[in-house]
Design an enzyme around this catalytic site. Structure first.
Site, PDB file in Angstrom:
ATOM      1  N   TRP A  61      38.270  42.344  24.325  1.00  0.00           N
ATOM      2  CA  TRP A  61      36.994  42.881  24.803  1.00  0.00           C
ATOM      3  C   TRP A  61      36.986  44.404  24.808  1.00  0.00           C
ATOM      4  CZ3 TRP A  61      40.014  39.427  27.616  1.00  0.00           C
ATOM      5  CH2 TRP A  61      40.939  40.015  28.478  1.00  0.00           C
ATOM      6  N   GLU A  98      35.368  40.382  32.626  1.00  0.00           N
ATOM      7  CA  GLU A  98      35.658  40.965  33.944  1.00  0.00           C
ATOM      8  C   GLU A  98      35.727  39.904  35.034  1.00  0.00           C
ATOM      9  OE1 GLU A  98      36.699  43.851  34.575  1.00  0.00           O
ATOM     10  OE2 GLU A  98      36.339  44.767  32.630  1.00  0.00           O
ATOM     11  N   GLY A 105      41.850  29.184  39.080  1.00  0.00           N
ATOM     12  CA  GLY A 105      41.803  29.410  40.528  1.00  0.00           C
ATOM     13  C   GLY A 105      40.577  30.195  40.955  1.00  0.00           C
ATOM     14  N   TYR A 149      33.280  47.224  41.508  1.00  0.00           N
ATOM     15  CA  TYR A 149      34.201  47.396  40.376  1.00  0.00           C
ATOM     16  C   TYR A 149      33.597  46.820  39.086  1.00  0.00           C
ATOM     17  CZ  TYR A 149      37.757  46.291  37.044  1.00  0.00           C
ATOM     18  OH  TYR A 149      38.421  46.172  35.869  1.00  0.00           O
ATOM     19  N   ASP A 168      39.891  49.847  40.975  1.00  0.00           N
ATOM     20  CA  ASP A 168      40.601  48.591  41.208  1.00  0.00           C
ATOM     21  C   ASP A 168      42.039  48.903  41.617  1.00  0.00           C
ATOM     22  OD1 ASP A 168      41.759  49.457  38.878  1.00  0.00           O
ATOM     23  OD2 ASP A 168      41.677  47.529  37.856  1.00  0.00           O
ATOM     24  N   CYS A 177      51.933  53.490  34.896  1.00  0.00           N
ATOM     25  CA  CYS A 177      52.101  53.618  36.348  1.00  0.00           C
ATOM     26  C   CYS A 177      52.031  52.221  36.970  1.00  0.00           C
ATOM     27  CB  CYS A 177      51.028  54.549  36.908  1.00  0.00           C
ATOM     28  SG  CYS A 177      51.424  55.139  38.559  1.00  0.00           S
TER      29      CYS A 177
END
Ligand code: SF4
Length: 381
Positions: A48, A61, A105, A144, A162, A216
């Site tokens: 995407w 998303e 889930g 978000y 996020d 990170c």
């Protein structure tokens, strides 16, 4: 008089410099290095990426909320292949969509996905809203996701915030405000929007998310290869593992679920799970929930007491091993007991379905794991 005027001027000037020069320099460095990393070194590929179709961005998303990219990829492809546009998704049977969602889930996401697809398809004639506030108003979409869709699809200047963004910003700027506090959420959102490259919001947002995922990282960040390390507060002060700061600790609950698979002549009893609990709208077998391990005979007896002649109304065929599933706030343990009923039984809330139709029903992963277990001698799947 003159001296104090000079002092006042100079201290104000220092403050002015701090506010308007020093801080922005650190900001500018951050943005410049981040975009440089993105252009020269970012090799993270996702289907995407660079996508402009808001339907596909939205789908990706929603699938990726609370889900790792590696796990979400297959689901994204399956959804796009099955429902290439929002009308197809809106007009599909809910059970088909839940079945496709099976294993991901957080089923409220799927429920909201269906509601939003129906709304856009019918009320908005399939036109995805183009303004941030309109996108934010859609069911299942928070700040978000609204920022991601509006910046990726419509190039609007809204910063995504996020877990990746919290982590990178808190480390680089050395921010100790807890990310899960109201103050922290506001602070990081403001900072993220101040940093945002307003000309390239989509590219910048994607770069920051990728940087958080690849460099990170939560555990073992690659500081040695990081283009930000010369000005990273956490790195310079040897406090990388101290950020981000959280104020709440998650309390985990343990649940024991005992499922009885009660068959009678090619049929089995199932029910749809209700609201306000995990696995909403998914199917399950006869359930007895306990706080800890219990005797299987007692469980069966609760649902199927002995007949007047003293006989048991079932034959136990199989008792599974103990299964375990870890959810964010809950640890689920459980066992499955398969029985053959010797006479038809009605149980309030449960319906009889043909065993050959079970494959069409959406079950929680906990149950499909059991049904797909090769060691289970069932002919259900
Ligand atoms: S130096 Fe380390 S902690 Fe700082 S931004 Fe880079 S990877 Fe993150």
């Amino acid at each position: 008089m003159l001296i104090s005027a000079v002092y006042l001027f100079s201290s104000n000037f220092e403050f002015y410099l701090y506010k308007n020069m020093a801080k922005p320099l650190k900001y500018q460095y951050f943005v410049k290095q981040l975009l440089k990393w993105n252009q020269l070194y970012n090799k993270r590929e996702m289907p995407w990426k660079g996508e402009k179709d808001p339907y596909k961005i939205w789908l990706s998303e929603i699938i990726l909320q609370q889900t790792r990219v590696e796990q979400g990829l297959d689901y994204y492809h399956r959804f796009i292949d099955t429902f290439p546009n929002i009308h197809k998704l809106a007009n599909a049977k809910e059970e088909q969509i839940f079945k496709l969602w099976e294993g991901l889930g957080y089923y409220t996401r799927c429920k909201n996905l269906i509601a939003t697809a129906k709304y856009i398809s019918k009320e908005l004639k399939g036109e995805f809203p183009e303004l941030y506030d309109e996108i934010l108003d859609l069911k299942g979409i928070g700040p978000y996701t609204a920022a991601a869709i509006s910046s990726f699809a419509f190039n609007l200047p809204h910063a995504v915030v996020d877990g990746n963004v919290f982590r990178v910003l808190s480390r680089y700027f050395g921010i100790s405000t807890p990310i899960d506090s109201t103050e922290g959420k506001k602070y990081f959102t403001t900072l993220a929007n101040e940093l945002l490259d307003k000309k390239l919001p989509g590219e910048y947002n994607q770069a920051l998310m990728d940087f958080g995922a690849v460099i990170c990282k939560p555990q073992v960040p690659l500081c040695a290869d990081c283009l930000l390390r010369d000005k990273c507060e956490a790195f310079l002060n040897n406090r990388v593992n101290k950020y981000p700061v959280k104020e709440k600790t998650i309390t985990k609950k343990t649940r024991w679920l005992y499922y009885i698979i009660a068959e009678y002549k090619e049929t089995v009893l199932v029910r749809k799970r209700g609201q306000k609990d995990i696995w909403e709208n998914l199917y399950e077998f006869i359930l007895l929930e306990q706080d800890g391990p219990v005797d299987k005979g007692n469980i069966l007896h609760q649902f199927f007491p002995k007949t007047k002649t003293g006989n048991l109304p079932y034959i136990v065929e199989y008792v599974s091993r103990i299964y375990k599933q870890q959810l964010t706030h809950q640890t689920i343990y459980g066992q499955f007991i398969k029985i053959q009923l010797t006479a038809p039984v009605r149980l309030a809330g449960y319906e009889k379905v043909n065993t050959s139709a079970l494959e069409q029903l959406p079950f929680p992963k906990f149950i499909t794991n059991y049904l797909k277990d090769k060691s289970v001698s069932l002919n259900l799947f």
